[in-house]
Design a protein around this motif. Sequence first.
Motif, short mmCIF file in Angstrom:
data_model
loop_
_atom_site.label_atom_id
_atom_site.label_comp_id
_atom_site.label_asym_id
_atom_site.label_seq_id
_atom_site.Cartn_x
_atom_site.Cartn_y
_atom_site.Cartn_z
N LYS A 1 40.59 35.97 40.99
CA LYS A 1 39.56 36.55 41.86
C LYS A 1 40.01 36.50 43.32
O LYS A 1 39.74 37.43 44.10
CB LYS A 1 38.24 35.80 41.69
N MET A 2 40.70 35.42 43.69
CA MET A 2 41.22 35.33 45.06
C MET A 2 42.24 36.43 45.32
O MET A 2 42.19 37.10 46.36
CB MET A 2 41.88 33.95 45.28
N LEU A 3 43.15 36.64 44.38
CA LEU A 3 44.19 37.64 44.58
C LEU A 3 43.58 39.05 44.66
O LEU A 3 43.91 39.82 45.57
CB LEU A 3 45.22 37.59 43.45
N ALA A 4 42.71 39.39 43.72
CA ALA A 4 42.07 40.71 43.74
C ALA A 4 41.30 40.91 45.04
O ALA A 4 41.31 41.99 45.63
CB ALA A 4 41.16 40.87 42.54
N SER A 5 40.65 39.85 45.51
CA SER A 5 39.81 39.95 46.70
C SER A 5 40.65 40.13 47.96
O SER A 5 40.33 40.94 48.84
CB SER A 5 38.91 38.73 46.84
N VAL A 6 41.76 39.39 48.09
CA VAL A 6 42.56 39.51 49.30
C VAL A 6 43.35 40.82 49.29
O VAL A 6 43.63 41.39 50.35
CB VAL A 6 43.50 38.29 49.48
N LEU A 7 43.68 41.34 48.11
CA LEU A 7 44.33 42.65 48.02
C LEU A 7 43.35 43.79 48.16
O LEU A 7 43.74 44.93 48.45
CB LEU A 7 45.07 42.78 46.68
N ASN A 8 42.07 43.49 47.91
CA ASN A 8 41.01 44.51 47.91
C ASN A 8 41.30 45.60 46.88
O ASN A 8 41.05 46.77 47.11
CB ASN A 8 40.81 45.14 49.29
N ARG A 9 41.82 45.16 45.74
CA ARG A 9 42.11 46.06 44.63
C ARG A 9 41.86 45.33 43.32
O ARG A 9 42.10 44.11 43.23
CB ARG A 9 43.58 46.51 44.65
N PRO A 10 41.44 46.04 42.28
CA PRO A 10 41.34 45.39 40.97
C PRO A 10 42.73 45.06 40.44
O PRO A 10 43.71 45.76 40.74
CB PRO A 10 40.65 46.44 40.11
N ILE A 11 42.82 43.98 39.67
CA ILE A 11 44.08 43.62 39.03
C ILE A 11 43.85 43.52 37.52
O ILE A 11 42.73 43.23 37.08
CB ILE A 11 44.66 42.30 39.58
N LEU A 12 44.89 43.77 36.75
CA LEU A 12 44.81 43.68 35.29
C LEU A 12 45.67 42.52 34.83
O LEU A 12 46.82 42.36 35.27
CB LEU A 12 45.30 44.97 34.63
N ILE A 13 45.11 41.69 33.94
CA ILE A 13 45.82 40.54 33.40
C ILE A 13 45.94 40.69 31.89
O ILE A 13 44.93 40.73 31.19
CB ILE A 13 45.08 39.23 33.74
N PRO A 14 47.16 40.82 31.36
CA PRO A 14 47.34 40.96 29.91
C PRO A 14 46.89 39.71 29.17
O PRO A 14 47.00 38.60 29.67
CB PRO A 14 48.84 41.19 29.76
N GLU A 15 46.39 39.92 27.95
CA GLU A 15 45.93 38.79 27.14
C GLU A 15 47.10 37.96 26.62
O GLU A 15 46.99 36.75 26.48
CB GLU A 15 45.08 39.30 25.97
N VAL A 16 48.21 38.62 26.28
CA VAL A 16 49.38 37.89 25.77
C VAL A 16 50.10 37.22 26.93
O VAL A 16 50.48 37.87 27.90
CB VAL A 16 50.34 38.84 25.02
N SER A 17 50.28 35.91 26.83
CA SER A 17 50.87 35.15 27.93
C SER A 17 52.40 35.19 27.93
O SER A 17 53.02 34.91 28.94
CB SER A 17 50.39 33.70 27.88
N GLU A 18 53.00 35.50 26.78
CA GLU A 18 54.46 35.48 26.67
C GLU A 18 55.05 36.81 27.12
O GLU A 18 55.75 37.51 26.38
CB GLU A 18 54.88 35.17 25.23
N MET B 1 53.13 47.77 20.90
CA MET B 1 53.28 46.32 20.92
C MET B 1 52.54 45.65 22.08
O MET B 1 52.39 44.42 22.07
CB MET B 1 54.76 45.94 20.99
N GLY B 2 52.12 46.42 23.08
CA GLY B 2 51.48 45.82 24.25
C GLY B 2 50.13 45.21 23.95
O GLY B 2 49.44 45.60 22.99
N SER B 3 49.73 44.26 24.78
CA SER B 3 48.46 43.58 24.57
C SER B 3 47.36 44.21 25.42
O SER B 3 47.61 44.95 26.37
CB SER B 3 48.58 42.10 24.95
N LYS B 4 46.14 43.90 25.07
CA LYS B 4 45.00 44.33 25.87
C LYS B 4 44.99 43.55 27.20
O LYS B 4 45.57 42.48 27.30
CB LYS B 4 43.70 44.09 25.12
N SER B 5 44.31 44.12 28.18
CA SER B 5 44.22 43.47 29.49
C SER B 5 42.78 43.34 29.92
O SER B 5 41.91 44.12 29.51
CB SER B 5 44.98 44.30 30.54
N ILE B 6 42.53 42.32 30.74
CA ILE B 6 41.21 42.17 31.35
C ILE B 6 41.33 42.59 32.81
O ILE B 6 42.38 42.42 33.43
CB ILE B 6 40.67 40.73 31.23
N THR B 7 40.27 43.15 33.34
CA THR B 7 40.27 43.63 34.72
C THR B 7 39.47 42.67 35.60
O THR B 7 38.35 42.30 35.26
CB THR B 7 39.66 45.04 34.82
#
Length: 497
Positions: free
Chosen positions: A415-432, A459-465
Amino acid sequence: MKTKVVIGIDIGLTGMKAVAFDYQGKIIASQSDSSPHDMPKPHWSERNGEDFWAAVSKTLRHLMGKLEMYEVTGVGCSAHGDGIWILDENNRPLRPGILSLDTRAFETSLKYSKKIKDLLSVTGQGASPSSPATLLAWLKENEPETLAKARSFMWAKDYIRFRLSRTIGTDLTEASTSFFNYKNQDWDSEAFKLYDLEELEAIAPIVNQPTDIVGKIGYDTHIHTGLPEGIPVVAGLHDVDAGAIGAGATHPGQLAVMAGTYSINEVISDEPKVSEDWFCRSFIKKGLWMNMAISPASSSNLEWFVQTLCQQELDLARRAGVDPYGFVDKEISEIINDPSDILFFPFLYGNPLDVDADSCFMGMRAWHKRGHLLKAIYQGIAFNHKYHIDPLIENFKVDEIRVVGGVTRSSIWPKMLASVLNRPILIPEVSEGGALGTAMIVAVGIGQYKNLDEAAKAMGSKSITIEPDPKIQESIIPAYEKYKKYMNQIYPLWKDK
């Protein structure tokens, strides 16, 4: 019939993973271990070749022990880039490999940075202490006997490729770190000349695409690793490119952020642009570039703080079998609404400036708690990423930002990163992510998918926004402006120390 899997090896500066994925990107089995390296002198960071191969072999043997019911159809490796490995006429390391955390060549990098305009016009990037060209120039000055015996030079993943396939070579993503002409994406005599290393052009390795099959697992390698004899080995790639692919960034307009030992921020483009603010390097095939702004200043700062000053919390978490970093979010949550002007410069391992800057807290007072310091570390990590990201967004079309790294598991930092960038970010569910990106390269190489986009789709994983938080922005945006102001004011002191 056994389920078919591909193996992606992902080797970092402090740890390594070997992960088996099925053709839909599901993790079937994984194995992790430490990634051994030595610091024989201040500023030096090296890795013994035999120890390195033994650690990779051990990791693969343990992974193969979990795959008795599966058919392994291919393997590939990604690893930390830059640094340098040098082999003799018998394909043995002439000295320990030098890692990208090594800063022995800092003064050498300043020397060649005076040629910045010429370097940019040919290679698309300046000199840095960890770049292969700078380190080879340092070796020429300090270990001339080593270069006199050199018959090939390469990068960490290429050394493992050699041990797996007995073939010597590199790929586009690694080759473009020093001696490539960024326009035609091939070795350039002028680039070697700019670093006073003309004699090394003759031993520059063959350059493959990451998906090329370069060899097969032989009997000796099978005995060492447990990998099935005869399966194909692909060329592999730089781990920052593999991480981007694993995060879902495969085409122009996507910006990938990796918050690990390094602050890695890179945008894919279909045309090259050069600047002192980023490296213009090749992506997975000619006609694509990966423009990366990086520094060794990201979540490793949090790891140092926790490992050095929070041992009691770590021990309690381990005994309880819970996330050892879980207390960090808890303590920050308890003070999140407190007024606090603490700033943290995350430069414990390096920085994005052209000086040897120090890490430090600013603004601490007696009423502050540890949570305030942890919050400042979170912000400092986000600030350093923004410092790199802003020039990329200003100069390239950026459609989306994808973020990976251990700190993304926090409920607060994204939330800090998205807020300071003032843009949404996507984080993949797969950590590897690095291992997944490498596995996708393998899947394309063996012909399971026609190209990387097809592999990523399958093969790609879903992401959360994560959206910017207006309440967080009220404090974090002014804090970033203060961070930049103070950094500029302290710069002369760092430079003169």
